[in-house]
Scaffold this motif. Structure first.
Motif, PDB file in Angstrom:
ATOM      1  N   PHE A  99      10.408 -11.635  -2.087  1.00 59.94           N
ATOM      2  CA  PHE A  99      11.010 -11.112  -1.225  1.00 59.94           C
ATOM      3  C   PHE A  99      10.023 -10.203  -0.415  1.00 59.94           C
ATOM      4  CE2 PHE A  99      13.284  -7.246   0.735  1.00 59.94           C
ATOM      5  CZ  PHE A  99      13.897  -8.029   1.821  1.00 59.94           C
ATOM      6  N   LEU A 100       9.253  -9.483  -1.059  1.00 52.90           N
ATOM      7  CA  LEU A 100       8.400  -8.355  -0.448  1.00 52.90           C
ATOM      8  C   LEU A 100       7.369  -9.151   0.354  1.00 52.90           C
ATOM      9  CD1 LEU A 100       8.158  -5.343  -1.136  1.00 52.90           C
ATOM     10  CD2 LEU A 100       6.266  -5.729  -2.450  1.00 52.90           C
ATOM     11  N   ARG A 101       6.752 -10.147  -0.010  1.00 54.31           N
ATOM     12  CA  ARG A 101       6.049 -11.007   0.640  1.00 54.31           C
ATOM     13  C   ARG A 101       6.515 -11.586   1.723  1.00 54.31           C
ATOM     14  NH1 ARG A 101       4.352 -12.461  -4.851  1.00 54.31           N
ATOM     15  NH2 ARG A 101       5.619 -14.466  -4.657  1.00 54.31           N
ATOM     16  N   CYS A 102       7.840 -12.031   1.839  1.00 48.90           N
ATOM     17  CA  CYS A 102       8.436 -12.444   3.264  1.00 48.90           C
ATOM     18  C   CYS A 102       8.463 -11.465   4.160  1.00 48.90           C
ATOM     19  CB  CYS A 102       9.958 -12.788   2.894  1.00 48.90           C
ATOM     20  SG  CYS A 102      10.387 -13.971   1.811  1.00 48.90           S
ATOM     21  N   MET A 137       4.776  -1.851  -1.559  1.00 49.09           N
ATOM     22  CA  MET A 137       4.063  -1.491  -2.593  1.00 49.09           C
ATOM     23  C   MET A 137       4.627  -2.626  -4.033  1.00 49.09           C
ATOM     24  SD  MET A 137       3.589   2.524  -2.544  1.00 49.09           S
ATOM     25  CE  MET A 137       2.603   3.320  -1.270  1.00 49.09           C
ATOM     26  N   ASP A 138       3.773  -3.280  -4.406  1.00 47.69           N
ATOM     27  CA  ASP A 138       4.286  -4.154  -5.390  1.00 47.69           C
ATOM     28  C   ASP A 138       4.048  -3.530  -6.688  1.00 47.69           C
ATOM     29  OD1 ASP A 138       5.241  -6.568  -6.774  1.00 47.69           O
ATOM     30  OD2 ASP A 138       3.876  -7.884  -5.901  1.00 47.69           O
ATOM     31  N   GLU A 139       4.859  -2.982  -7.368  1.00 48.21           N
ATOM     32  CA  GLU A 139       4.513  -2.300  -8.709  1.00 48.21           C
ATOM     33  C   GLU A 139       3.088  -1.466  -8.843  1.00 48.21           C
ATOM     34  OE1 GLU A 139       5.743  -4.228 -12.438  1.00 48.21           O
ATOM     35  OE2 GLU A 139       5.946  -6.119 -11.372  1.00 48.21           O
ATOM     36  N   PRO A 140       3.072  -0.512  -7.859  1.00 47.65           N
ATOM     37  CA  PRO A 140       1.885   0.106  -7.581  1.00 47.65           C
ATOM     38  C   PRO A 140       1.052   1.000  -8.653  1.00 47.65           C
ATOM     39  CG  PRO A 140       3.447   1.198  -6.259  1.00 47.65           C
ATOM     40  CD  PRO A 140       4.128  -0.083  -7.061  1.00 47.65           C
ATOM     41  N   THR A 141       2.027   1.229  -9.617  1.00 51.10           N
ATOM     42  CA  THR A 141       1.704   2.167 -10.656  1.00 51.10           C
ATOM     43  C   THR A 141       1.705   1.717 -12.132  1.00 51.10           C
ATOM     44  OG1 THR A 141       4.046   3.169 -11.254  1.00 51.10           O
ATOM     45  CG2 THR A 141       2.491   4.298  -9.555  1.00 51.10           C
ATOM     46  N   SER A 142       2.173   0.283 -12.163  1.00 47.11           N
ATOM     47  CA  SER A 142       2.334  -0.360 -13.358  1.00 47.11           C
ATOM     48  C   SER A 142       0.750  -0.308 -14.291  1.00 47.11           C
ATOM     49  CB  SER A 142       2.699  -1.648 -13.332  1.00 47.11           C
ATOM     50  OG  SER A 142       1.984  -2.535 -12.613  1.00 47.11           O
TER      51      SER A 142
END
Length: 283
Positions: A77-80, A203-208
């Motif tokens: 979804f984020l990339r959409c 931000m796709d899991e920016p702190t993982s």
């Protein structure tokens, strides 16, 4: 920032259905000017459907967290939202993703201009193989946002200050971006994203991949940046979602099961599936 509720979440009893795309409960302290409008959004990877008729209104200058089990469609979804799925072979997209009244999937949409307006920060820090200075200055120069050296210097300093990195790197701007620590590299990537003056930061899991101290620094930064930008973040960390997000959307098997004010999501979720996920019954 919002603190995680210490009480066990309790699902509401037969909560009223919200209007299409709206949260169950509004956060009265949040901005509600529309940033992105999504209607009936579906996506397939070949024959496999990954997103199923999503409807959601995302508001300006808030942090919206996307939570849910792995493989439920959050990153897809984020990339959409900035058409990065266009780079993946065999993808089919149907439905509406609208910014400023314009469908981002329209044939006439300038993808480069769209990605300037909708920046992306990835799970693993990915600084360019350039100096710290050039990591920030390169894209604004390519987009003709700056030309004179003095303007570039000013933009680089502002972006690094906004990313909370200036004091740590101001005396070594010509050193490689890859020479920084992991947390510093991620803040450099945030500085790079905001240097082109976007409207939205994904931000796709920016702190993982970061340690707890760096994670706390990024979370504080998100809280400050939402004064200027709309932030949409994917996280598997329930405590992080509760700390940083104004709104939270719970994804499951390609659907948005619940979209709610974050405090309500973690104290009194409107759906049983969200309650089960938040309390660790699956996921």
């Amino acid at each position: 920032m919002t603190s995680l509720q210490t009480t066990t979440p309790t699902a509401a009893v037969n909560p009223p259905e919200p209007e299409l795309g709206q949260p169950y409960v509004r956060n009265e302290n949040a901005c509600h000017d529309l940033s992105i409008r999504v209607r009936d959004l579906s996506l397939w990877y070949g024959e496999t459907q990954a997103l199923k008729s999503l409807d959601i209104d995302i508001f300006q200058k808030n942090v919206t967290a996307l939570i849910g089990p792995s493989g439920c469609g959050k990153s897809t979804f984020l990339r959409c939202l900035n058409r990065m799925n266009d780079l993946i072979p065999g993808v089919t997209i149907r439905g509406l993703v609208e910014m400023d009244g314009r469908d981002v999937n329209a044939v006439k949409m300038d993808e480069v201009a769209l990605r300037r307006r909708v920046g992306m920060v990835f799970q693993k820090p990915n600084p360019f193989p350039k100096s710290i200075y050039e990591n920030v200055a390169y894209a604004p120069r390519m987009h003709d946002l700056v030309s004179r050296k003095a303007d570039q210097d000013e933009l680089v300093e502002k972006a690094l200050r906004d990313a909370g990195l200036w004091e740590e790197v101001k005396d070594k701007l010509q050193q490689p971006g890859t020479s920084l620590s992991g947390g510093q590299q991620q803040r450099l990537c945030i500085a790079r994203a905001i240097a082109v003056q976007p409207d939205v930061i994904l931000m796709d899991e920016p702190t993982s991949a970061l340690d707890p101290i760096s994670t706390a620094t990024i979370e504080d930064l998100m809280d400050k940046l939402k004064q200027q930008f709309t932030i949409i973040t994917v996280t598997h960390n329930m405590q992080q979602a509760a700390r940083v997000a104004d709104y939270t959307a719970f994804f499951h098997l390609g659907e948005i099961i619940e979209y709610n004010d974050t405090q309500m999501m973690f104290s009194s979720p409107a759906t049983k599936k969200a309650e089960d996920y938040i309390t660790g019954r699956y996921g």
